[in-house]
Design a protein around this motif. Structure first.
Motif, PDB file in Angstrom:
ATOM      1  N   ALA A  41     -10.890  11.688   6.801  1.00 18.29           N
ATOM      2  CA  ALA A  41     -10.736  11.601   5.345  1.00 18.29           C
ATOM      3  C   ALA A  41     -11.192  10.237   4.823  1.00 18.29           C
ATOM      4  N   ILE A  42     -10.869   9.184   5.561  1.00 19.25           N
ATOM      5  CA  ILE A  42     -11.300   7.838   5.163  1.00 19.25           C
ATOM      6  C   ILE A  42     -12.819   7.739   5.210  1.00 19.25           C
ATOM      7  N   VAL A  61       0.846  -1.206   0.000  1.00 16.23           N
ATOM      8  CA  VAL A  61       0.000   0.000   0.000  1.00 16.23           C
ATOM      9  C   VAL A  61       0.875   1.247   0.000  1.00 16.23           C
ATOM     10  N   ALA A  62       1.898   1.260   0.832  1.00 14.91           N
ATOM     11  CA  ALA A  62       2.782   2.430   0.926  1.00 14.91           C
ATOM     12  C   ALA A  62       3.500   2.712  -0.384  1.00 14.91           C
ATOM     13  N   ALA A  83      -3.756  -1.100 -10.092  1.00 14.33           N
ATOM     14  CA  ALA A  83      -3.166  -2.432 -10.053  1.00 14.33           C
ATOM     15  C   ALA A  83      -3.330  -3.061  -8.669  1.00 14.33           C
ATOM     16  N   TYR A  84      -3.156  -2.255  -7.621  1.00 11.25           N
ATOM     17  CA  TYR A  84      -3.327  -2.792  -6.266  1.00 11.25           C
ATOM     18  C   TYR A  84      -4.773  -3.234  -6.054  1.00 11.25           C
ATOM     19  N   LYS A 108      -4.636   5.631  -0.098  1.00 12.24           N
ATOM     20  CA  LYS A 108      -3.626   4.813   0.581  1.00 12.24           C
ATOM     21  C   LYS A 108      -3.966   4.636   2.060  1.00 12.24           C
ATOM     22  N   ASP A 109      -4.421   5.705   2.705  1.00 16.59           N
ATOM     23  CA  ASP A 109      -4.832   5.602   4.110  1.00 16.59           C
ATOM     24  C   ASP A 109      -6.040   4.665   4.245  1.00 16.59           C
ATOM     25  N   TYR A 110      -6.972   4.786   3.315  1.00 17.08           N
ATOM     26  CA  TYR A 110      -8.171   3.929   3.293  1.00 17.08           C
ATOM     27  C   TYR A 110      -7.765   2.458   3.162  1.00 17.08           C
TER      28      TYR A 110
END
Length: 705
Positions: free
Chosen positions: A253-254, A151-152, A162-163, A334-336
């Motif tokens: 934000a999430i 994720v990072a 792609a992820y 990314k945080d999600y």
């Protein structure tokens, strides 16, 4: 019926006659009435097997005022919900029996130390790894670190796409879903094509929410608002536990991103509309139809690049979700993804993570105040990963051939009642009757267990890697589903394991599954007389048969093809009858201000009405013209209807009840038991009169088929 309710998938049967209102053709008098006995039956002592919980009945309640309370009132007053459960009832009673048996099987394997490479060893090692709490504590977040690092490493939209593709997983059947939701943004369901059932295709489904349904985000209800606050607090607490800085800011934000996802999603009712789901999209056109996701990168990572077409089940939602991938900040995504990776796997991380997850999903969402024992959670996880391997052991030890034969005979009798009933329908055209009977005659019925079993030889299970085991099991399931793409569907494939307390109708296969674990008392008791068995498991069987002819099942022909086989006049009659049932359930208030959604629960309610009537007719045919005995002062018909109502006894915490009403296609058990008010014979059996609360005039009783 996933875990606690009957199909959908979770998931109406042609009966003796159909009346949906005064403007529709009425049944001839006596068509669905109880056959009159030539002589009064003899009384039989209770030792003959009444099959009814006599102590649970509350005789202070009139059956015609509240039949559920009459059948279950004393039980309801004296029963406590276990601290680790959101509800209790008959399903839980039967589930506990199956759980205890599974525990004995799995724990005995640990003592035997099976040979490496065998399914028995995989079961023993999976369970042992889950139970290794000390090892889980010592390893901390390390087992999840490769996922968090992936994720990072996301640095642009293509990498994000792609992820998302690499984490695409096999999803639940949207037709049979119960509390359907997934924390992955999209899911893949593999089954026969709607228009061409001779080949399996992939269906792309909406997802992306951490709470059970879009209504949890969008509803103005004050309790939902409290749940939203609790969810944000959970996100922040979990991120803080994982060492994130600015956890509260990231949590907001999430949550805001999930709110956008919720607004993009289709509702439960729209998702149930099979015609809205039939959207085959060439994979080469996804970029134009749903811009935002880098679809070539997504499909490559999801191992779907070679598929010429995928079906967009919720096309508008997929378009909007794809747009969000491009429009929302990359760091928020990314945080999600980091949060959901931790949350989804929290039960296999140190206790602090598991406790946080339980605090929200267990206590806040379901009302449970105590986590289930570790061994129970380990058993459920092992069963989820190696279900067929355990199932083979289960049926060998706990499902006798005599039970299988007796239930198969009941299925045959109820199917025969259905076919006979079709011929008596005054309103249905000969052409539609022919096709309805053809569909019933070709239904593939599975009782107890499947003919073939899943091969787990490619699944690596380690006794010291619980998280790795879970991740590999999910990938193995995905690979299993991918392997079916483009192949001829297996009509004998089971969608439940034998040890599942449930039943299911599979419209795409024109098939039904009745797992061994639900074929236990009080649903099915070999020692009980036919009245109780037909009222309980017989109504379940009738329910599942009826799903082949409910508002969804009636859209599929005998081959499982989405095909309108009704005449316009027949379809209009069916629709009018259905609308009466929608209004009937709309009127039920589950919690103050929260009514059951009659349209959302329509398919299940149709199946309950039609299935109960079919079981009633089949029960009387099973008597062979002889009068039913009186047992403990109860006539055969009284036992039949009491068994039905007691099979739906259920006590739920308010949070769990709210979740079911908002997002589930099944009405809660208390209101499913009231199906009886649409059955003429019930009125005669209990002397229900005009003026009582449940009384419906004959022309107002809903008879779909």
């Amino acid at each position: 019926m996933h875990t606690r309710s009957l199909r959908r998938a979770p998931l109406a049967l042609a009966l003796l006659c159909a009346v949906a209102g005064a403007s529709l053709t009425a049944c001839k008098p006596g068509d669905d009435a109880a056959p009159k006995a030539a002589a009064a039956p003899a009384s039989v002592p209770a030792a003959a097997g009444v099959g009814i919980d006599l102590a649970g009945i509350d005789k202070s309640v009139q059956p015609g005022d509240d039949f559920y309370a009459y059948a279950n009132g004393t039980w309801q007053k004296t029963t406590e919900i276990p601290a680790d459960r959101a509800s209790t009832g008959v399903f839980y009673t039967v589930f506990e029996k199956a759980e205890k048996r599974l525990a004995d099987l799995v724990q005995s394997l640990q003592k035997q130390q099976p040979a490496p490479g065998t399914d028995a060893r995989r079961i023993a090692d999976y369970y042992a790894a889950y139970m290794d709490e000390a090892g889980i504590e010592a390893r901390g977040l390390a087992p999840l670190q490769p996922t968090l690092d992936a994720v990072a490493a996301i640095n642009d939209g293509k990498a994000l796409s792609a992820y998302l593709g690499s984490t695409l997983r096999a999803d639940v059947d949207p037709i049979n879903a119960t509390n359907y939701y997934t924390e992955n943004l999209l899911g893949l369901f593999v089954a026969a094509g709607l228009d061409a059932p001779e080949k399996n295709v992939g269906y792309l489904l909406q997802g992306g929410l951490g709470m059970p349904d879009r209504e949890y985000y969008l509803s103005a209800d004050k309790d939902m608002a409290k749940t939203r606050d609790a969810y944000k607090a959970y996100i922040a607490a979990l991120l803080k536990q994982a060492g994130d800085t600015d956890a509260e800011k990231k949590a907001q934000a999430i949550f805001d991103l999930e709110m956008k996802i919720a607004k993009a999603q289709a509702s439960v009712v729209d998702t149930q509309d099979i015609h809205k789901a039939n959207n085959p999209w060439p994979t080469a056109e996804f970029a134009a139809r749903a811009p935002g996701i880098d679809w070539p990168a997504f499909f490559e990572a999801a191992q779907l690049a070679g598929q010429p077409t995928l079906v967009a089940w919720q096309p508008d939602a997929i378009k909007k979700l794809s747009a969000l991938v491009a429009s929302q900040p990359l760091q928020t995504w990314k945080d999600y993804l980091r949060f959901h990776a931790i949350s989804h796997n929290a039960s296999l991380l140190p206790k602090a993570y598991a406790d946080l997850r339980f605090g929200f999903y267990g206590t806040q969402l379901s009302g449970a105040t105590q986590q289930r024992d570790r061994w129970k959670r380990a058993l459920a996880a092992t069963d989820g990963a190696l279900g067929d391997a355990i199932g083979q052991l289960y049926v060998k030890q706990y499902f006798p051939a005599t039970s299988k034969a007796r239930v198969e005979a009941m299925v045959s009798n109820i199917l025969a009642a259905f076919r006979d009933g079709v011929d008596q329908l005054a309103w249905m055209s000969p052409a539609t009757k022919t096709l309805a009977k053809q569909k019933a005659e070709t239904m593939k019925v599975g009782v107890g267990y499947p003919d073939t079993w899943r091969d787990y030889s490619a699944l690596e299970v380690k006794a010291d890697d619980p998280l790795g085991n879970a991740l590999r099991a999910a990938k193995a399931e995905y690979a299993h589903q991918l392997a079916k793409l483009g192949k001829t569907p297996d009509r004998g494939e089971w969608w439940m394991t034998p040890q599942t307390v449930n039943a299911v109708n599979l419209p795409l296969q024109n098939a039904m599954n009745f797992p061994a674990a639900i074929l236990e008392a009080p649903f099915f008791d070999p020692a009980a007389d036919d009245a109780a068995n037909y009222g309980a498991i017989g109504a379940v069987i009738g329910h599942e048969i009826s799903h082949g002819f409910d508002n969804l099942g009636a859209e599929f022909d005998a081959q499982g093809r989405l095909h309108n086989w009704w005449t316009p006049e027949d379809a209009a009659h069916f629709k009018a009858a259905s609308e009466r049932l929608v209004k009937q359930y709309d009127a039920y208030e589950a919690l103050p201000g929260l009514h059951i959604n009659g349209q959302q629960t329509l398919g299940e309610n149709i199946a309950d009405v039609a299935g109960l009537q079919a079981a009633y007719v089949a029960y009387h045919k099973a008597l062979g013209g002889k009068p039913a005995p009186v047992i403990d002062g109860l006539t055969g018909d009284q036992r039949f209807f009491l068994a039905f109502a007691q099979a739906w006894r259920e006590k739920q915490r308010d949070a769990a009840l709210r979740a079911q009403v908002v997002g589930n296609e099944h009405a809660p058990g208390q209101w499913r038991a009231l199906t009886v008010r649409n059955i003429d014979a019930w009125y005669q059996t209990f002397g229900v009169k005009d003026g009582q609360k449940l009384y419906l005039a004959p022309e107002a009783r809903v008879k779909i088929w």
